[in-house]
Design a protein around this motif. Structure first.
Motif, mmCIF file in Angstrom:
data_model
loop_
_atom_site.group_PDB
_atom_site.id
_atom_site.type_symbol
_atom_site.label_atom_id
_atom_site.label_comp_id
_atom_site.label_asym_id
_atom_site.label_seq_id
_atom_site.Cartn_x
_atom_site.Cartn_y
_atom_site.Cartn_z
ATOM 1 N N PHE A 734 0.831 -1.199 0.000
ATOM 2 C CA PHE A 734 0.000 0.000 0.000
ATOM 3 C C PHE A 734 0.868 1.252 0.000
ATOM 4 N N ASP A 735 0.352 2.294 -0.648
ATOM 5 C CA ASP A 735 1.005 3.595 -0.592
ATOM 6 C C ASP A 735 0.773 4.224 0.781
ATOM 7 N N GLN A 736 1.415 5.375 0.979
ATOM 8 C CA GLN A 736 1.293 6.070 2.266
ATOM 9 C C GLN A 736 -0.057 6.790 2.312
ATOM 10 N N ARG A 737 -1.086 5.994 2.600
ATOM 11 C CA ARG A 737 -2.445 6.545 2.661
ATOM 12 C C ARG A 737 -3.282 5.676 3.592
ATOM 13 N N ASN A 738 -3.924 6.294 4.545
ATOM 14 C CA ASN A 738 -4.853 5.600 5.420
ATOM 15 C C ASN A 738 -6.247 5.636 4.809
ATOM 16 N N GLY A 739 -7.014 4.567 5.012
ATOM 17 C CA GLY A 739 -8.381 4.587 4.506
ATOM 18 C C GLY A 739 -8.895 3.194 4.200
ATOM 19 N N ILE A 740 -10.129 3.143 3.696
ATOM 20 C CA ILE A 740 -10.810 1.888 3.392
ATOM 21 C C ILE A 740 -10.615 1.550 1.918
ATOM 22 N N TYR A 741 -10.281 0.293 1.655
ATOM 23 C CA TYR A 741 -10.185 -0.261 0.310
ATOM 24 C C TYR A 741 -11.231 -1.375 0.193
ATOM 25 N N PHE A 761 -14.545 -7.850 -0.468
ATOM 26 C CA PHE A 761 -14.214 -7.652 0.943
ATOM 27 C C PHE A 761 -13.553 -6.289 1.089
ATOM 28 N N SER A 762 -13.394 -5.835 2.325
ATOM 29 C CA SER A 762 -12.833 -4.502 2.576
ATOM 30 C C SER A 762 -11.635 -4.600 3.517
ATOM 31 N N VAL A 763 -10.748 -3.636 3.376
ATOM 32 C CA VAL A 763 -9.533 -3.553 4.188
ATOM 33 C C VAL A 763 -9.366 -2.107 4.647
ATOM 34 N N TYR A 764 -9.028 -1.929 5.926
ATOM 35 C CA TYR A 764 -8.687 -0.594 6.425
ATOM 36 C C TYR A 764 -7.181 -0.537 6.626
ATOM 37 N N VAL A 765 -6.533 0.379 5.923
ATOM 38 C CA VAL A 765 -5.083 0.559 6.003
ATOM 39 C C VAL A 765 -4.796 1.684 6.986
ATOM 40 N N TYR A 766 -3.900 1.435 7.914
ATOM 41 C CA TYR A 766 -3.599 2.425 8.955
ATOM 42 C C TYR A 766 -2.084 2.582 9.075
ATOM 43 N N GLY A 767 -1.679 3.578 9.879
ATOM 44 C CA GLY A 767 -0.271 3.764 10.223
ATOM 45 C C GLY A 767 0.498 4.687 9.317
ATOM 46 N N ALA A 768 -0.162 5.234 8.307
ATOM 47 C CA ALA A 768 0.554 6.109 7.376
ATOM 48 C C ALA A 768 0.453 7.554 7.856
ATOM 49 N N PHE A 769 1.594 8.251 7.933
ATOM 50 C CA PHE A 769 1.587 9.660 8.281
ATOM 51 C C PHE A 769 1.112 10.472 7.083
ATOM 52 N N PRO A 770 0.574 11.680 7.356
ATOM 53 C CA PRO A 770 0.141 12.529 6.231
ATOM 54 C C PRO A 770 1.312 12.881 5.332
ATOM 55 N N LEU A 771 1.042 13.020 4.098
ATOM 56 C CA LEU A 771 2.085 13.371 3.135
ATOM 57 C C LEU A 771 2.557 14.797 3.342
ATOM 58 N N SER A 772 3.874 15.048 3.140
ATOM 59 C CA SER A 772 4.463 16.370 3.301
ATOM 60 C C SER A 772 4.059 17.288 2.165
ATOM 61 N N ILE A 773 3.949 18.606 2.514
ATOM 62 C CA ILE A 773 3.607 19.586 1.479
ATOM 63 C C ILE A 773 4.775 19.803 0.541
ATOM 64 N N PHE A 774 6.011 19.803 1.125
ATOM 65 C CA PHE A 774 7.204 20.042 0.338
ATOM 66 C C PHE A 774 7.786 18.725 -0.142
#
Length: 831
Positions: A734-741, A761-774
């Motif tokens: 998974f990429d650095q993104r939290n959410g439901i797939y 089926f569904s998966v909730y991905v967790y643990g990813a920090f928000p992406l940086s602006i820069f």
């Protein structure tokens, strides 16, 4: 006497209640010349009380009358004079006084009917080289569509096991063709809708085939289409699929046009006959043999042709054969598992030009003779009932004593399903007569024969080459038996093992697909990717003709999808269980937003134009699985059947996020997965499917990149390998993104199951920090500079502080020294 005559008079009330009479007058084809007046019956094998009666007169221009008969009343009605037949594509009109779509003729001459066939609940008639459909349950006519050339015959089969989709497909399949066409120019049509709609049937190897078309048939016991080729008074069958398509059936004599009867039951039994000869094939035309004439155990004639008789009528059921001759003789025989022969009953005055034979039950034969009514346009019938078992008791026939007292099994006339990697065990009970040693024999129509292996306790284990082969476990799934009004029964059904003082033996038949035994020869068996059917029959070798009630035990095996199977995604670690998501909130019309940068509604990996709001279907998906974004992951797929866990699926499967999210990839590339060809991917399938079927990647179109027969060059070895399971350890990253797939999963391995095993089926991905602006490079540089500056300041500030204190102390001592010096000077008188 052989039988007693029972003239039955038509009753008008019964006629209107029981008969769906449809109007047609038909005439013999000018291409056929008949020396005798014949009366023929076309039966609906799945419903004992439904048949069509056809009377053929001497000259080719004499009217041939057809009527609908129901044997419980033994009455029928001649069809009224026809009007215009509906043209193909024109919907029939509802008329209050007659069946809708009533055929009518306005042209010159009389309509000519050349073929009739029951396809499930409808009757097909070829009238004036066009196909018409009569639905006798709804009582209306219509014309078939899709046929653009003249046809003379329709052919098909009927499967009498209700509730099975594969069985329904058998009854729905119909061919239409012109008999006698040159193979190179033959126009053959096929329908899978009981004859309502036809489409052109493509003949493979057309250039290799020589001769004229004698017929085309669906041989379901072989899962083949058989084409009868006639050339220079010889005929043979050509087959459609591997492995039989590499050769032809053995040729046989065809000096006259032969009527072909397909015995019911999908056993592959064919009966070929004309007035002077009778032939039988027990393996769908691969080998066609003459029927012998016996007297006791002695063979009188090796063929009917040598017996110098004239056949008038032929009747057959699943296991029996009867012949009525013009010489006033009745012949009877069994369609045995090894050979077929006839014996002649005592001479009787039973023949007439209108007489016809019909089996009504096991060992029960009727000779029907129509009696025209001079006042009312109806046929009465004179019924001559024969009990074959009683007739065989005549010692002059030397029929012998049946060596088996009882042969029964729970699988008789039932349908079972064997899926890939599944097994089936059938059990039967045989009670021999005292002092006899009958040999049970198991057969299945197939490319080759059968080998048997005996075990202890009189248990026979057989290996069946072809699509089904023995294994050894419990029975899987069975379908309902024959319709209640057709359920075969035995006159010995009151006998039970507990009441018989004889020894008995259990016969166990274990079945399994040969491909999964590791012994399959690809040149011997059909493709494992194609679902097929097979018939398994248990009979007694060299069974006496007196064993009328001891009919073979037959079961229909569907080698295909077991509808009780399904896949389930293991969800022991859910987001609700760990408190990441609230199940109450998920059930309360929960929705979430997918950023436009993260999804593509066209599943091509391109950014969308706007964000997407998704409502979570909790009733269908439940609580999502939990997955950490930075750990490669794949689901645990379980196979369940009838609510019971079977195994963890290790076969190959694919995933696709149903909302178009593309913020995930795979841990392996095509090169890392060891592909020898370019692997398939979702982008290719979604482009081909368009908007109609985005999730169209399944077992039927999947090609493994490890398959040596898949020759797509490996041009891009660095593309992600999108197949999970199987021989690789591929996983989802998974990429650095939290959410439901929400994932769609499809088992694509063609060797795992004939079913389309799919689910969501569904998966909730967790643990990813928000992406940086820069960009990360700038962030790293700034952090490095800030760190170095902090270290420098930490060093410099104390140094600066220390220097200031030193200056203050030095100034203090300097000032103090000056003051002391001035004070001392004053003391010494110098100030």
């Amino acid at each position: 006497p052989l039988a007693k005559n029972h003239p039955l008079k038509t009753q008008e009330k019964k006629y209107f209640v029981s008969s769906n009479v449809f109007p047609i007058d038909i005439m013999l084809s000018q291409n056929h010349t008949f020396e005798l007046m014949l009366f023929q019956i076309v039966k609906q094998p799945c419903y004992r009380g439904l048949l069509i009666c056809v009377q053929l007169f001497v000259t080719p221009w004499t009217i041939q009358s057809t009527e609908f008969c129901r044997p419980e009343y033994w009455s029928g009605l001649l069809f009224p004079s026809p009007g215009d037949l509906p043209s193909p594509g024109i919907e029939p009109m509802s008329l209050p006084a007659e069946p809708p779509g009533k055929p009518k003729i306005t042209g010159v001459g009389t309509p000519e009917v050349t073929s009739a066939h029951f396809a499930g609940s409808v009757l097909l008639l070829v009238v004036n080289q066009k196909v018409y459909v009569y639905d006798y349950e709804a009582n209306f006519w219509t014309a078939s569509t899709g046929i653009e050339h003249p046809v003379s015959h329709v052919s098909g089969d009927n499967c009498c096991y209700s509730g099975n989709s594969f069985c329904m497909d058998i009854s729905n399949s119909v061919f239409a063709y012109l008999h006698g066409d040159e193979i190179s120019q033959a126009n053959i049509y096929f329908s899978n809708s009981r004859g309502y709609r036809f489409q052109k049937y493509t003949l493979e190897r057309r250039a290799e085939l020589i001769g004229t078309l004698g017929g085309i048939f669906s041989f379901h016991s072989l899962s083949q289409v058989g084409l009868l080729l006639v050339d220079q008074q010889m005929a043979m069958f050509s087959y459609s699929d591997h492995p039989l398509n590499r050769s032809f059936g053995l040729p046989f004599d065809y000096d006259r046009t032969l009527d072909i009867l397909i015995a019911p039951g999908q056993k592959g039994i064919l009966i070929f006959w004309f007035q002077k000869n009778l032939l039988v094939s027990r393996n769908s035309g691969q080998l066609v043999e003459s029927v012998q004439v016996r007297e006791g155990q002695r063979i009188l004639y090796n063929s009917i042709l040598k017996a110098n008789i004239t056949i008038h009528s032929v009747a057959a059921n699943e296991n029996e054969l009867a012949v009525l001759t013009r010489e006033n003789n009745l012949y009877y025989g069994s369609l045995g598992i090894q050979s077929s022969s006839l014996i002649k009953f005592a001479d009787q005055n039973i023949w007439s030009q209108e007489a016809v034979l019909m089996f009504t039950d096991v060992g029960m034969l009727e000779i029907l003779t129509p009696l025209p009514d001079m006042i009312f346009p109806a046929f009465d019938f004179q019924k001559c009932l024969l009990n074959i078992q009683a007739l065989l008791m005549d010692p002059q026939l030397q029929a012998g004593i049946c060596k088996v007292e009882l042969l029964q099994g729970e699988f008789e006339n039932k349908m079972y399903t064997i899926d890939m990697n599944s097994q089936l065990e059938l059990t039967a009970l045989m009670i021999p007569q005292p002092g006899t040693l009958p040999v049970p024999l198991v057969s299945k129509p197939g490319p080759l024969g059968i080998s048997n292996q005996a075990e202890n306790r009189g248990v026979d284990q057989c290996k069946i080459p072809g699509d089904v082969q023995p294994a050894g476990t419990r029975a899987l799934r069975e379908e309902p038996a024959w319709p209640p009004d057709l359920a075969p029964h035995s006159h010995r059904s009151d006998l039970r093992p507990s009441s018989l003082p004889y020894k008995h033996s259990d016969q166990n038949i274990s079945l399994k697909q040969q491909h999964h035994w590791g012994r399959a020869d690809p040149n011997f068996t059909s493709s494992i990717k194609r679902p097929t059917i097979s018939t398994i029959t248990l009979d007694i070798a060299n069974k006496e003709i007196s064993c009328v009630d001891l009919k073979p035990l037959t079961a229909l095996i569907s080698v295909g999808c077991d509808l009780e199977k399904k896949i389930v995604i293991q969800n022991e670690l859910s987001a609700c269980h760990h408190g990441v998501l609230d199940p109450v909130a998920l059930q309360d019309n929960y929705s979430y937003i997918i950023e436009r940068e993260a999804y593509d509604p066209n599943f091509q990996g391109q950014q969308a134009e706007e964000d997407l709001e998704v409502y979570y279907p909790y009733e269908k998906l439940g609580c999502p699985l939990l997955a950490y974004y930075d750990t490669p992951w794949k689901p645990v797929v379980e196979l369940w059947r009838e609510g019971k866990f079977q195994e963890v699926v290790e076969a190959e499967y694919v995933l696709l996020e149903m909302n178009g999210l593309f913020t995930y990839t795979y841990s392996l590339t095509a090169g890392m997965a060891g592909c020898s060809a370019q692997p398939q991917n979702w982008t290719t399938f979604t482009e081909m499917a368009g908007d109609t079927a985005s999730f169209s990647w399944d077992r039927e179109n999947y090609m493994s990149c490890h398959d040596p027969d898949y020759h797509e060059p490996l041009r891009w070895p660095d593309v992600p390998y999108q197949i999970l399971g199987g021989p690789t350890e591929n996983k989802v990253v998974f990429d650095q993104r939290n959410g439901i797939y929400i994932f769609f999963i499809s088992i694509v391995d063609p060797s795992y199951s004939y079913c389309h095993l799919e689910t969501t089926f569904s998966v909730y991905v967790y643990g990813a920090f928000p992406l940086s602006i820069f960009p990360p490079e700038i962030t790293i540089v700034l952090l490095t500079v800030a760190t170095l500056l902090s270290v420098w300041l930490a060093y410099m500030i104390p140094q600066l502080l220390h220097m200031e204190q030193d200056l203050e102390v030095s100034g203090f001592w300097a000032r103090l020294y000056q003051r002391c010096r001035r004070s001392c000077a004053c003391l010494w008188g110098r100030c």
